[in-house]
Design an enzyme around this catalytic site. Structure first.
Site, short mmCIF file in Angstrom:
data_model
loop_
_atom_site.label_atom_id
_atom_site.label_comp_id
_atom_site.label_asym_id
_atom_site.label_seq_id
_atom_site.Cartn_x
_atom_site.Cartn_y
_atom_site.Cartn_z
N ARG A 1 0.82 -1.22 0.00
CA ARG A 1 0.00 0.00 0.00
C ARG A 1 0.85 1.27 0.00
O ARG A 1 0.51 2.27 0.60
CB ARG A 1 -0.96 0.03 1.20
CG ARG A 1 -1.93 -1.12 1.24
CD ARG A 1 -2.87 -1.14 0.02
NE ARG A 1 -3.77 -2.29 0.11
CZ ARG A 1 -3.51 -3.50 -0.40
NH1 ARG A 1 -2.37 -3.71 -1.04
NH2 ARG A 1 -4.36 -4.48 -0.27
N SER B 1 -11.60 -0.45 2.25
CA SER B 1 -10.91 -0.88 3.47
C SER B 1 -10.34 0.36 4.17
O SER B 1 -9.46 1.02 3.63
CB SER B 1 -9.78 -1.85 3.14
OG SER B 1 -10.30 -3.02 2.55
N GLU C 1 -6.12 3.80 5.76
CA GLU C 1 -5.70 3.73 4.37
C GLU C 1 -6.09 4.97 3.57
O GLU C 1 -5.33 5.42 2.72
CB GLU C 1 -6.29 2.48 3.71
CG GLU C 1 -5.75 2.20 2.32
CD GLU C 1 -6.08 0.82 1.82
OE1 GLU C 1 -6.29 0.66 0.60
OE2 GLU C 1 -6.13 -0.11 2.63
#
Length: 399
Positions: A205, A283, A391
């Site tokens: 990520r 998410s 995130e």
């Protein structure tokens, strides 16, 4: 106020780039900015839209202007001129990975990337997509052509240009697995060039484009496989659904795409405009990476509280030397936050289908989502000593 200068994920309708012969304006434009923009082709200027209308969490205040760019050159011209004038910018694909303050107007200009051309070579497997192409349409185009490698990334909301920024991944596949290079506008020099994937420091990520003002992605190029088979199936849930016989098995790309879409839809991870369970940023927390001793301590605590069977099911995966990746959703659930928390009537709740999605039930403000995120983060830290990292990008607010 913290301003993010990278490319954010987008939802939207897939269209080819259209060519607007001159600048068009909706509403009363900021008079101090109009001279900078008036002769740029292929843009439209909107002074009425808010970030709540451009983000999938449906929260966010109104910027000074929103400039919609339908060609890469329009993006280059708009960004370089506004940068030269010192105007704060938010480069936006559409907002599926963004949480924006809504308590006062935003002193920035949104540059929304809407160029969306996709081309591919079915023989070599090379696919090129402009940054504004809706990601799931890119996947669909690849699968329809029998190209494998990104079918496990089906149903992920966002724009193609955002995928390398945070190294999008799901079901055992990351964009780093297939990314060849990105076409990048260097904001310091104004130069446009193709940058190899190896220069992006891609990790879980993460890329060196994230949280920086290094550049703006204009297009991406992927190396896919032309034989019609998927990437090796590495994710247990997906492999079981497809009744794979062994690790690393490959299946027809269309079958894998369909299975992934079904799994994501069951978790509320595919946007449906009228379904508040899907009004989310996907998410909300990344999966934490810990050392083996910490993972063992967590497993022992679960064993004491919930028994051997649940403890043995604790997801943990190798994540580099002496590191294990845990499941944020699993930890949230075991910390006492059930699906739908905190219950009916709350303006912001966990999805009723997946504990990793924080959702706007239709009337939430940014503060409601922030408060819920803090409660979840602090609860998991208290229970397991793990700090969950959000995130999405936070704009004007802090966790």
């Amino acid at each position: 106020m913290h301003l993010f200068h990278g490319l954010i994920n987008s939802y939207g309708v897939f269209t080819a780039c259209s060519h607007v012969p001159q600048t068009t304006v909706r509403g009363v434009a900021d008079s101090s900015l109009t001279p900078l923009l008036e002769d740029i082709a292929d843009i439209s200027v909107d002074s009425e839209v808010s970030l709540a209308q451009l983000t999938t969490l449906h929260v966010g205040a109104q910027p000074r202007l929103t400039v919609r760019c339908t060609t890469p050159q329009a993006v280059v011209d708009t960004v370089t001129r506004l940068d030269a004038a010192g105007v704060p910018l938010l480069i936006l694909g559409g907002g599926s990975n963004l949480l924006v303050a809504d308590d006062e107007p935003l002193d920035l200009v949104v540059v929304r990337i809407e160029c969306a051309e996709v081309s591919l070579d079915p023989h070599s497997g090379v696919l090129r997509a402009q940054a504004g192409a809706v990601w799931d349409d890119v996947v669909d185009t690849a699968v329809a052509a029998g190209l494998g490698g990104i079918e496990c990334l089906s149903g992920i909301p966002g724009s193609a240009g955002a995928t390398p920024v945070q190294n999008v991944g799901a079901y055992g596949v990351e964009i780093a697995d297939v990314l060849l290079r990105v076409e990048l506008l260097d904001r310091a020099t104004g130069q446009v060039s193709w940058v190899p994937a190896s220069d992006l420091d891609l990790a879980y990520r993460y890329s060196n484009l994230k949280f920086t003002s290094r550049g703006v992605v204009l297009a991406i190029e992927l190396q896919l496989t032309p034989e019609g088979l998927s990437a090796p199936l590495r994710f247990g849930e997906l492999a079981r659904r497809l009744e794979a016989q062994g690790p690393g098995e490959r299946r027809p790309v269309a079958a894998v795409r369909q299975a992934v879409l079904e799994l994501r839809q069951a978790k509320g991870m595919v946007l449906i405009p009228g379904d508040h369970d899907t009004w989310s940023a996907g998410s909300f927390f990344t999966n934490p990476v810990v050392d083996p001793q910490h993972a063992s301590d967590i497993q022992d605590k679960v064993r004491r509280l919930r028994g051997d069977e649940d403890a043995e099911r604790m997801p943990q995966f190798p994540a580099g030397e002496n590191q294990l990746k845990l499941s944020a959703a699993w930890l949230i659930d075991r910390a006492g936050f059930a699906k739908g928390y905190p219950g009916e009537g709350a303006p912001a709740r966990l999805s009723t289908r997946h504990t990793l999605a924080l959702t706007n039930r239709g009337s939430a403000h940014t503060a409601d989502i922030v408060a819920l995120a803090r409660t979840i983060r602090d609860g998991v830290k208290t229970e397991f000593g793990v700090v969950l990292e959000p995130e999405p990008i936070w704009l004007g607010v802090h966790i």
